[in-house]
Design an enzyme around this catalytic site. Structure first.
Site, PDB file in Angstrom:
ATOM      1  N   GLU A 147       0.841  -1.198   0.000  1.00 50.20           N
ATOM      2  CA  GLU A 147       0.000   0.000   0.000  1.00 50.20           C
ATOM      3  C   GLU A 147       0.874   1.245   0.000  1.00 50.20           C
ATOM      4  O   GLU A 147       1.731   1.427   0.871  1.00 50.20           O
ATOM      5  CB  GLU A 147      -0.935   0.011   1.217  1.00 50.20           C
ATOM      6  CG  GLU A 147      -1.912   1.193   1.187  1.00 50.20           C
ATOM      7  CD  GLU A 147      -3.021   1.099   2.233  1.00 50.20           C
ATOM      8  OE1 GLU A 147      -2.867   0.340   3.206  1.00 50.20           O
ATOM      9  OE2 GLU A 147      -4.034   1.812   2.064  1.00 50.20           O
ATOM     10  N   GLU A 153       2.498   8.148   7.572  1.00 48.30           N
ATOM     11  CA  GLU A 153       2.365   6.725   7.919  1.00 48.30           C
ATOM     12  C   GLU A 153       3.519   5.858   7.423  1.00 48.30           C
ATOM     13  O   GLU A 153       3.607   4.685   7.760  1.00 48.30           O
ATOM     14  CB  GLU A 153       1.006   6.196   7.431  1.00 48.30           C
ATOM     15  CG  GLU A 153      -0.142   6.904   8.155  1.00 48.30           C
ATOM     16  CD  GLU A 153      -1.508   6.359   7.814  1.00 48.30           C
ATOM     17  OE1 GLU A 153      -1.651   5.132   7.757  1.00 48.30           O
ATOM     18  OE2 GLU A 153      -2.425   7.169   7.586  1.00 48.30           O
ATOM     19  N   ASP A 180      -4.896   3.717  -2.600  1.00 51.25           N
ATOM     20  CA  ASP A 180      -5.927   4.151  -1.657  1.00 51.25           C
ATOM     21  C   ASP A 180      -6.233   5.627  -1.934  1.00 51.25           C
ATOM     22  O   ASP A 180      -5.308   6.448  -1.981  1.00 51.25           O
ATOM     23  CB  ASP A 180      -5.356   3.943  -0.235  1.00 51.25           C
ATOM     24  CG  ASP A 180      -6.286   4.390   0.871  1.00 51.25           C
ATOM     25  OD1 ASP A 180      -6.867   5.482   0.759  1.00 51.25           O
ATOM     26  OD2 ASP A 180      -6.410   3.650   1.865  1.00 51.25           O
ATOM     27  N   THR A 181      -7.508   5.944  -2.106  1.00 50.81           N
ATOM     28  CA  THR A 181      -7.884   7.317  -2.461  1.00 50.81           C
ATOM     29  C   THR A 181      -7.496   8.325  -1.375  1.00 50.81           C
ATOM     30  O   THR A 181      -7.146   9.464  -1.680  1.00 50.81           O
ATOM     31  CB  THR A 181      -9.400   7.424  -2.721  1.00 50.81           C
ATOM     32  OG1 THR A 181     -10.102   6.926  -1.570  1.00 50.81           O
ATOM     33  CG2 THR A 181      -9.809   6.622  -3.949  1.00 50.81           C
ATOM     34  N   PHE A 182      -7.559   7.923  -0.111  1.00 46.35           N
ATOM     35  CA  PHE A 182      -7.204   8.802   1.004  1.00 46.35           C
ATOM     36  C   PHE A 182      -5.732   9.206   0.929  1.00 46.35           C
ATOM     37  O   PHE A 182      -5.384  10.387   1.033  1.00 46.35           O
ATOM     38  CB  PHE A 182      -7.501   8.088   2.333  1.00 46.35           C
ATOM     39  CG  PHE A 182      -6.953   8.764   3.554  1.00 46.35           C
ATOM     40  CD1 PHE A 182      -7.630   9.823   4.150  1.00 46.35           C
ATOM     41  CD2 PHE A 182      -5.755   8.333   4.124  1.00 46.35           C
ATOM     42  CE1 PHE A 182      -7.122  10.446   5.291  1.00 46.35           C
ATOM     43  CE2 PHE A 182      -5.248   8.943   5.263  1.00 46.35           C
ATOM     44  CZ  PHE A 182      -5.934  10.014   5.849  1.00 46.35           C
ATOM     45  N   HIS A 183      -4.874   8.241   0.721  1.00 42.28           N
ATOM     46  CA  HIS A 183      -3.434   8.523   0.681  1.00 42.28           C
ATOM     47  C   HIS A 183      -3.057   9.274  -0.597  1.00 42.28           C
ATOM     48  O   HIS A 183      -2.271  10.219  -0.555  1.00 42.28           O
ATOM     49  CB  HIS A 183      -2.632   7.216   0.783  1.00 42.28           C
ATOM     50  CG  HIS A 183      -2.841   6.497   2.071  1.00 42.28           C
ATOM     51  ND1 HIS A 183      -2.464   7.032   3.285  1.00 42.28           N
ATOM     52  CD2 HIS A 183      -3.397   5.298   2.363  1.00 42.28           C
ATOM     53  CE1 HIS A 183      -2.779   6.182   4.261  1.00 42.28           C
ATOM     54  NE2 HIS A 183      -3.352   5.123   3.726  1.00 42.28           N
ATOM     55  N   HIS A 206      -8.272   0.665  -2.152  1.00 35.32           N
ATOM     56  CA  HIS A 206      -9.095   1.143  -1.037  1.00 35.32           C
ATOM     57  C   HIS A 206      -9.866   2.398  -1.417  1.00 35.32           C
ATOM     58  O   HIS A 206      -9.276   3.386  -1.846  1.00 35.32           O
ATOM     59  CB  HIS A 206      -8.199   1.511   0.159  1.00 35.32           C
ATOM     60  CG  HIS A 206      -7.851   0.359   1.036  1.00 35.32           C
ATOM     61  ND1 HIS A 206      -6.870   0.432   1.987  1.00 35.32           N
ATOM     62  CD2 HIS A 206      -8.384  -0.882   1.136  1.00 35.32           C
ATOM     63  CE1 HIS A 206      -6.796  -0.732   2.632  1.00 35.32           C
ATOM     64  NE2 HIS A 206      -7.693  -1.549   2.117  1.00 35.32           N
ATOM     65  N   ARG A 212     -12.089  10.073   5.755  1.00 34.98           N
ATOM     66  CA  ARG A 212     -12.345   8.679   6.137  1.00 34.98           C
ATOM     67  C   ARG A 212     -13.791   8.399   6.544  1.00 34.98           C
ATOM     68  O   ARG A 212     -14.081   7.384   7.170  1.00 34.98           O
ATOM     69  CB  ARG A 212     -11.409   8.224   7.265  1.00 34.98           C
ATOM     70  CG  ARG A 212      -9.914   8.269   6.896  1.00 34.98           C
ATOM     71  CD  ARG A 212      -9.305   6.960   7.159  1.00 34.98           C
ATOM     72  NE  ARG A 212      -7.860   6.889   7.193  1.00 34.98           N
ATOM     73  CZ  ARG A 212      -7.162   6.026   6.447  1.00 34.98           C
ATOM     74  NH1 ARG A 212      -7.786   5.234   5.593  1.00 34.98           N
ATOM     75  NH2 ARG A 212      -5.860   5.949   6.553  1.00 34.98           N
ATOM     76  N   GLU A 242     -12.925   1.383   2.973  1.00 37.03           N
ATOM     77  CA  GLU A 242     -12.245   1.556   4.255  1.00 37.03           C
ATOM     78  C   GLU A 242     -12.761   2.838   4.894  1.00 37.03           C
ATOM     79  O   GLU A 242     -12.862   3.867   4.231  1.00 37.03           O
ATOM     80  CB  GLU A 242     -10.732   1.666   3.993  1.00 37.03           C
ATOM     81  CG  GLU A 242      -9.874   1.656   5.229  1.00 37.03           C
ATOM     82  CD  GLU A 242      -8.386   1.623   4.880  1.00 37.03           C
ATOM     83  OE1 GLU A 242      -7.688   0.763   5.414  1.00 37.03           O
ATOM     84  OE2 GLU A 242      -7.925   2.445   4.074  1.00 37.03           O
TER      85      GLU A 242
END
Ligand code: MN
Length: 295
Positions: A147, A153, A180-183, A206, A212, A242
């Protein structure tokens, strides 16, 4: 998409066997065909029982994890790298024993905020550890995905471009990316371009809102995300929803991901909405692509 899944932390902090079994039931009840668990300590759970239950419900299991500082495979200390490599081999075996199909997350690094620059030596140590883990994964029939996460992170893989370079340095053709769209929203100039750059190397995805919470209520540009995924032919691969809230707490993950407040308090409408949101928009994106291709 092949299967749509949901992170187990929507349902449970994951501390007990009962909690994980309930999460499987709730996921199935909402129409999800895949669940993601955080790393499970095998001595605390009946893995056979979880494997059978998932099989009965026709739910695939994916496990994601990160490493602690004293087992960080991107360290320059050989004994720390060795400890991390051993943890990863055990983790792959747990995925096999629970009947899981994939290990993802941050196996290549400590999960957390670094206070130092990444080093070339640490990068290569990590690439070596991931190559060794890929060997174990191959024997266990488990797919290994990395990921790409934001700067708070991990300090190693923050962009798709870095992830692709890293995979090249592992020398493996069976290690893939997990986006992951958030990251991506934090790190990539264009998340859609990052998906296109990853192409066939992206094997796990994700869906997250930028804060989130409920999909579609924040600032992520989902239409461009769906368009990019159908462009790269993501049809045969999996998508997982997520979402984290302090309504459901896992001590370690909540702290490292900074889940300090309630982004929701009722997980049932959250899960129902995400299922509908992703399923419907995915179908629309596929239809749009097919129309364009025949035009
Ligand atoms: Mn994620």
């Amino acid at each position: 998409m092949r299967r749509l899944g949901i992170h187990s932390f929507v349902w449970t902090g994951g501390q007990t066997q009962e909690g994980l079994e309930m999460a499987l039931d709730k996921s199935a009840e909402h129409g999800y065909r895949m669940i993601e668990f955080a790393y499970l300590r095998p001595e605390l759970f009946d893995l056979d029982r979880l494997a059978r239950k998932a099989q009965d419900l026709d739910i695939d299991i994916v496990v994601t994890m990160g490493l602690p500082a004293d087992a960080d495979v991107s360290s320059q200390d050989a004994s720390v790298v060795q400890k991390g490599t051993a943890i990863l081999a055990d983790a792959v075996k747990v995925v096999r024993d629970i009947g899981g199909i994939r290990l993802g997350g941050i196996p290549y690094s400590m999960h957390g905020k670094y206070d130092s620059m990444p080093t070339r030596e640490g990068w290569m140590n990590s690439a070596g550890a991931i190559a060794a883990t890929a060997d174990v994964a191959k024997d266990c029939g488990v797919e290994l995905v990395l990921e790409v996460v934001n700067r708070f992170e991990s300090n190693l893989l923050n962009t798709t471009a870095q992830g692709l370079k890293f995979i090249e340095d592992t020398g493996r053709d069976d290690v893939y990316l997990h986006l992951d769209t958030f990251h991506m929203n934090i790190e990539e100039a264009s998340p859609a371009d990052a998906i296109r750059l990853a192409g066939d190397k992206c094997r796990y995805f994700h869906f997250n809102e930028n804060y989130r919470g409920f999909l579609g209520t924040g600032t992520i540009d989902f239409p461009s995300i769906f368009a990019a995924l159908v462009d790269i032919g993501y049809d045969d691969r999996d998508i997982v929803f997520e979402s984290f809230s302090s309504a459901i707490v896992d001590e370690a993950l909540s702290r490292v991901c900074g889940i300090w407040r309630d982004t929701w308090d009722d997980n049932n409408p959250l899960a129902a909405h995400a299922h509908q949101f992703i399923t419907q928009r995915w179908a629309e994106a596929v239809m749009r692509r097919d129309v364009n291709e025949t035009a």
